[in-house]
Design a protein around this motif. Structure first.
Motif, short mmCIF file in Angstrom:
data_model
loop_
_atom_site.label_atom_id
_atom_site.label_comp_id
_atom_site.label_asym_id
_atom_site.label_seq_id
_atom_site.Cartn_x
_atom_site.Cartn_y
_atom_site.Cartn_z
N ARG A 1 -6.76 1.00 -0.54
CA ARG A 1 -6.79 -0.43 -0.11
C ARG A 1 -6.14 -1.86 -0.50
O ARG A 1 -5.84 -1.20 -1.98
N GLY B 1 -6.91 3.31 -4.69
CA GLY B 1 -6.92 3.96 -3.51
C GLY B 1 -6.73 5.61 -4.82
O GLY B 1 -7.45 5.72 -5.67
N ASP C 1 -10.39 14.61 -8.26
CA ASP C 1 -10.06 13.65 -7.42
C ASP C 1 -9.81 12.19 -8.21
O ASP C 1 -9.66 12.03 -9.93
N ILE D 1 -6.14 11.13 -0.64
CA ILE D 1 -7.25 11.04 0.13
C ILE D 1 -7.07 9.72 1.06
O ILE D 1 -7.30 8.30 0.41
N GLY D 2 -7.47 9.49 2.44
CA GLY D 2 -7.70 8.49 2.70
C GLY D 2 -6.34 7.19 2.78
O GLY D 2 -5.08 7.71 2.77
N LYS D 3 -6.80 6.71 2.69
CA LYS D 3 -5.54 5.07 2.69
C LYS D 3 -6.05 4.26 1.81
O LYS D 3 -7.73 4.07 1.51
N ARG E 1 0.76 -0.88 -0.24
CA ARG E 1 0.15 0.02 -0.07
C ARG E 1 0.86 0.96 0.14
O ARG E 1 0.78 2.06 -0.81
N LYS F 1 -1.91 15.04 -3.43
CA LYS F 1 -2.01 14.61 -1.98
C LYS F 1 -3.57 13.31 -2.15
O LYS F 1 -4.07 12.77 -2.52
#
Length: 130
Positions: free
Chosen positions: A90, A102, A111, A86-88, A68, A84
């Protein structure tokens, strides 16, 4: 350069009167240091050809977390300097590695999803979906 300094120091010790029967000229030491640097560079090139998508600083990827992190780093690198995560991301297990999905935030807004596969210990591909 560090190797050259070390070899030069060894040459200075080797040419002292203690080792008078064995004469080593500084030019020989410098030549050996240069050859050593060339061999090291060639070895690095061979290693890069064997694993062209290896993530620098991550080493061989052996866990889902490492997959990851390596994939997120590669995707951010491809998306641009101001992107950047966003979140983590998977990571899903596959028979030979992991598939990582991701989302990346772009600097101009919007996004960008990405998919990445890790096979046999290295990143084998990153796909940014535009």
């Amino acid at each position: 350069m560090k190797a050259t300094t070390i070899w030069t120091g060894v040459a200075m010790l080797a040419t002292s009167p203690i080792h008078a029967q064995m004469v080593i000229h500084p030019r020989d030491i410098v030549g050996a240091a240069i050859a050593s640097d060339i061999v090291r560079d060639r070895q690095a090139e061979r290693a890069a050809r064997r694993t062209p998508y290896a993530a620098p600083g991550h080493g061989p990827i052996a866990t889902a977390t490492a997959a990851r992190d390596a994939c997120a780093a590669k995707a951010l690198d491809q998306a641009g300097p101001d992107a950047k995560l966003i979140g983590k991301a998977r990571a899903s297990s596959m028979s030979t590695g992991w598939e990582v999905e991701g989302l990346i935030a772009l600097p101009g807004g919007g996004d960008l999803p990405f998919v990445c596969s890790v096979r046999n210990g290295s990143v084998s591909g990153v796909l940014l979906r535009r």
